[in-house]
Motif scaffolding. Structure first.
Motif, PDB file in Angstrom:
ATOM      1  N   ARG A 281     -17.428   9.666   0.725  1.00  0.00           N
ATOM      2  CA  ARG A 281     -18.087   9.147   1.928  1.00  0.00           C
ATOM      3  C   ARG A 281     -18.269  10.250   2.966  1.00  0.00           C
ATOM      4  O   ARG A 281     -19.328  10.374   3.587  1.00  0.00           O
ATOM      5  CB  ARG A 281     -17.249   8.006   2.506  1.00  0.00           C
TER       6      ARG A 281
ATOM      7  N   TRP B  49     -12.727   7.876  -2.381  1.00  0.00           N
ATOM      8  CA  TRP B  49     -13.802   7.322  -1.560  1.00  0.00           C
ATOM      9  C   TRP B  49     -13.913   8.063  -0.232  1.00  0.00           C
ATOM     10  O   TRP B  49     -15.013   8.372   0.231  1.00  0.00           O
ATOM     11  CB  TRP B  49     -13.578   5.831  -1.334  1.00  0.00           C
ATOM     12  N   TYR B  50     -12.771   8.377   0.385  1.00  0.00           N
ATOM     13  CA  TYR B  50     -12.783   9.120   1.649  1.00  0.00           C
ATOM     14  C   TYR B  50     -13.595  10.406   1.498  1.00  0.00           C
ATOM     15  O   TYR B  50     -14.438  10.725   2.340  1.00  0.00           O
ATOM     16  CB  TYR B  50     -11.340   9.442   2.066  1.00  0.00           C
TER      17      TYR B  50
END
Length: 194
Positions: free
Chosen positions: A29, A25-26
Motif C-alpha cells: 500500500r 499489505w503495509y
C-alpha cells in the motif's frame, strides 16, 4: 551493531526479503501511495538510495527514462539486479552513501525507509549531496516509518525535520499516517507536468 554493510548483508543472508516488502499489505500500500504521490508522470533520470531488493525500483522504472538504484548491501543490490533484470532503463549499483556517491544530476531522488539508518552527520552530508546532484526543478522524495527500532540511528520524524531545515526546498506533497510520513520536496521550478 556491526558495520552497516555487514549488518545488512547478514539480514539478507537470513532472508531474501527481511522486511517482507513483497508481501506485507503495509509495504504494498505504501508503494502505491508513493507512486501516486509523484507530481509528474515521467522523470528523466532518477536516483533511488537504499533500493533494497528492488520493489520500489520496479515501480519507479515505469516512471523514469533511467533509474539508478543503489544499496549499501551487496546482497540487496544483487537481489535488486535480479528483480530488475529485464529493464534496460535501470542500473543497480552497490554503493554506500554518503561516502560513495554517483555522478551526474537527477530530477528525482528517492529515499524510502533508509535515512534513519544513517547517523545525523551522515544524513546531513547525504542531504548536501542530494542538493548538489539535484537537477533544476528536481524533486526529493522521502518516505519513512514513524515507529522506532533498535537499529535506527534516528527517527523518521528527525530525518524529515533535518531535511526540511537543511535543504530549504519547498514541500509539494505531504502525506502523514500513523505509521509513516511521505514528503516530496522540489527545487525551484519543480512542479507537475500534464
Amino acid at each position: 551493531m556491526a558495520s552497516p554493510a555487514t549488518y545488512f548483508d547478514a539480514l539478507y543472508t537470513h532472508s531474501d526479503d527481511p522486511w517482507s516488502v513483497r508481501t506485507r499489505w503495509y509495504e504494498r500500500r505504501k508503494r502505491a501511495i508513493t507512486m501516486a504521490s509523484l507530481p509528474r508522470e515521467r522523470f528523466s533520470r532518477a536516483l533511488e538510495i537504499g533500493c533494497s531488493i528492488g520493489e520500489v525500483s520496479a515501480e519507479l522504472v515505469h516512471r523514469c527514462e533511467h533509474l539508478l538504484a543503489i544499496d549499501g548491501s551487496e546482497s540487496a543490490a544483487s537481489a535488486a539486479r535480479d528483480r530488475l533484470r529485464g529493464s534496460s532503463a535501470t542500473t543497480v549499483q552497490h554503493m554506500r552513501v554518503p561516502r560513495e556517491w554517483p555522478q551526474g544530476a537527477f530530477d528525482l531522488i528517492v529515499l524510502s525507509e533508509v535515512a534513519y539508518y544513517l547517523s545525523e552527520d551522515e544524513w546531513r552530508t547525504t542531504i548536501q549531496r542530494c542538493l548538489e546532484s539535484l537537477a533544476p526543478g528536481g524533486m526529493v522524495l522521502l518516505c519513512h516509518w514513524l515507529g522506532t527500532a533498535d537499529d535506527f540511528a534516528q527517527t523518521g520524524e528527525q530525518v524529515h525535520r533535518i531535511f526540511r531545515d537543511e535543504s530549504a526546498l519547498g514541500a509539494l506533497v505531504m502525506h502523514r499516517e500513523s505509521d509513516f510520513l511521505l514528503e516530496i520536496f522540489a527545487a525551484e521550478g519543480g512542479q507537475s507536468n500534464d
